[in-house]
Design an enzyme around this catalytic site. Structure first.
Site, PDB file in Angstrom:
ATOM      1  N   ASP A   9     -53.294 -10.025  23.892  1.00 20.31           N
ATOM      2  CA  ASP A   9     -52.075  -9.497  24.501  1.00 20.31           C
ATOM      3  C   ASP A   9     -52.373  -8.831  25.833  1.00 20.31           C
ATOM      4  O   ASP A   9     -51.676  -9.051  26.837  1.00 20.31           O
ATOM      5  CB  ASP A   9     -51.428  -8.470  23.567  1.00 20.31           C
ATOM      6  N   ARG A  10     -53.391  -8.001  25.862  1.00 23.18           N
ATOM      7  CA  ARG A  10     -53.640  -7.197  27.066  1.00 23.18           C
ATOM      8  C   ARG A  10     -54.264  -8.026  28.185  1.00 23.18           C
ATOM      9  O   ARG A  10     -53.925  -7.835  29.361  1.00 23.18           O
ATOM     10  CB  ARG A  10     -54.490  -5.976  26.709  1.00 23.18           C
TER      11      ARG A  10
END
Length: 404
Positions: free
Chosen positions: A173-174
């Site tokens: 996600d990051r």
């Protein structure tokens, strides 16, 4: 509510249709750089709001850390009136960023093809699981799934852990969120030259495959292959924080200079020249398991503080193995004021994580606190020109909710 923003993206307006981690992480960075970010949330709110610990319902800790600097507007986009509000916002915004699956976004009439004539300057960013020209295009994607598909659990087994496991952070996600940030900023730059916007797809799978294979394609980089996949130095089971007499220490004795200095510091200078396993970068790479295993045996002979003093004197890279508790008391983080205490209007005293980048001229103001669900619905609707009666009708129908 109008907040005067400063920073390199001051004046840029971002319409945020993201939730959970990937998209909100990206849009918070944009907000921290000065963009005005309006976050559209469903009546239930971003799922991240409901992950504890929390002091009040809907204000979970991860939400607080991913949504500072934003305004929260509640819209039930399944309702035509709510979609009408979203379309009015599109007219006045520079960027629309979403991690809604593209086919669902198209059903709402918020895909790029539906919006490009309405706002030709719009930069439309779709953060999704997979590139949209392949067979996985419509599949759902979450961090765990993408970590697995990109090979991270397989790498963990090669590293010496028996069962496959995920990296215990929302890595996919990051990392993908960071790709979305540079995509937005590069598109804004391009628009300054062309005068028109464009559609951008930021897929998690391809992003993480690039991230993983950049290290680990290894011998498969060549046709025919020159060996197996994997970067041996990263995969040896002996690459880990080293046990000392009284704890652990992270040490990287890496190049020839480091190894000479290390052996000199422990009074074994002759080993660098006489032991061929250590005497060159190529040889160390070929014998990396043995090299790191011997280093582990040496490290246990001194305390952590003794090693830190010795290694610092020899200019050999080392850092403590910190816990989150340690990070809150880290002297460097405290000196640069990276983690600050602030007073949230509803949550009381909280800790805020800073922006890692610093700017000599385009200084950013502190971001506003993460919003309560629908905190800014009324002010955003008023800015769009809705009358009190029209706003009341939207609220009565459930198209919006107002957190007064």
């Amino acid at each position: 509510m109008n907040i005067e923003r400063t920073g390199p993206l001051a004046g840029i307006k971002v319409l945020d249709l993201t939730s959970v981690v990937m998209g909100p992480f990206a849009t918070q960075i944009l907000a921290s750089l000065g963009a005005e970010v309006t976050k559209i949330e469903s009546p239930e709110g971003d799922n991240l709001r409901h992950i504890g610990p929390m002091r009040h319902t809907g204000m979970g800790h991860m939400f607080l850390h991913a949504n500072r600097g934003k305004r929260s507007l509640v819209l039930d986009l399944k309702q035509p009136d709510a979609r009408g509000v979203a379309l009015k916002l599109v007219d006045t915004h520079d960027v629309l960023i979403s991690n809604v699956r593209p086919n669902a976004l198209a059903r709402l009439g918020l895909d790029y093809e539906s919006l490009r004539e309405r706002n030709p300057r719009l930069i439309h960013v779709s953060c999704c699981g997979f590139g949209q020209t392949g067979p996985y295009a419509s599949k759902p994607a979450y961090d765990d799934l993408i970590q697995g598909a990109a090979g991270l659990p397989w790498l963990m087994t090669r590293y010496g852990i028996g069962e496959p496991c995920y990296v215990p952070t929302t890595l996919a996600d990051r990392v993908t969120g960071l790709h979305a940030v540079y995509a937005v900023t590069a598109a804004l730059y391009e628009r300054e030259r062309s005068g028109i916007g464009q559609a951008i797809v930021v897929p998690m799978f391809e992003t993480m495959v690039q991230f993983v294979l950049g290290d680990h394609l290894g011998g498969l980089s060549f046709d025919p292959p020159e060996g197996d996949p994997g970067y041996a130095r990263l995969l040896t089971a002996n690459r880990r924080p080293y046990r000392t007499k009284d704890g652990y220490l992270c040490v990287l004795v890496y190049n020839d200079k480091h190894w000479r200095a290390f052996f000199a510091a422990i009074n074994r200078s002759e080993q660098f020249e006489r032991d061929s396993r250590f005497s060159s970068q190529t040889s160390r790479a070929q014998h990396i398991d043995e090299v790191y295993a011997e280093l582990a045996e040496i490290m246990v002979t001194r305390t952590t503080s003794e090693w830190r003093e010795l290694l610092d004197t020899a200019d050999i890279p080392n850092m403590p193995m910190n816990s989150p508790y340690d990070l809150l008391d880290d002297p460097h983080l405290n000196a640069v004021e990276f983690i600050k205490q602030s007073e949230h209007p509803s949550e009381g005293r909280v800790l805020e994580l800073g922006n890692p980048t610093t700017w000599s001229r385009s200084t950013c103001t502190d971001a506003s606190p993460s919003p309560r669900l629908g905190e800014h619905s009324l002010s955003v609707l008023e800015e769009l020109g809705y009358s009190a009666d029209e706003i009341a009708a939207l609220e009565a129908s459930g198209a919006t909710s107002l957190n007064r």
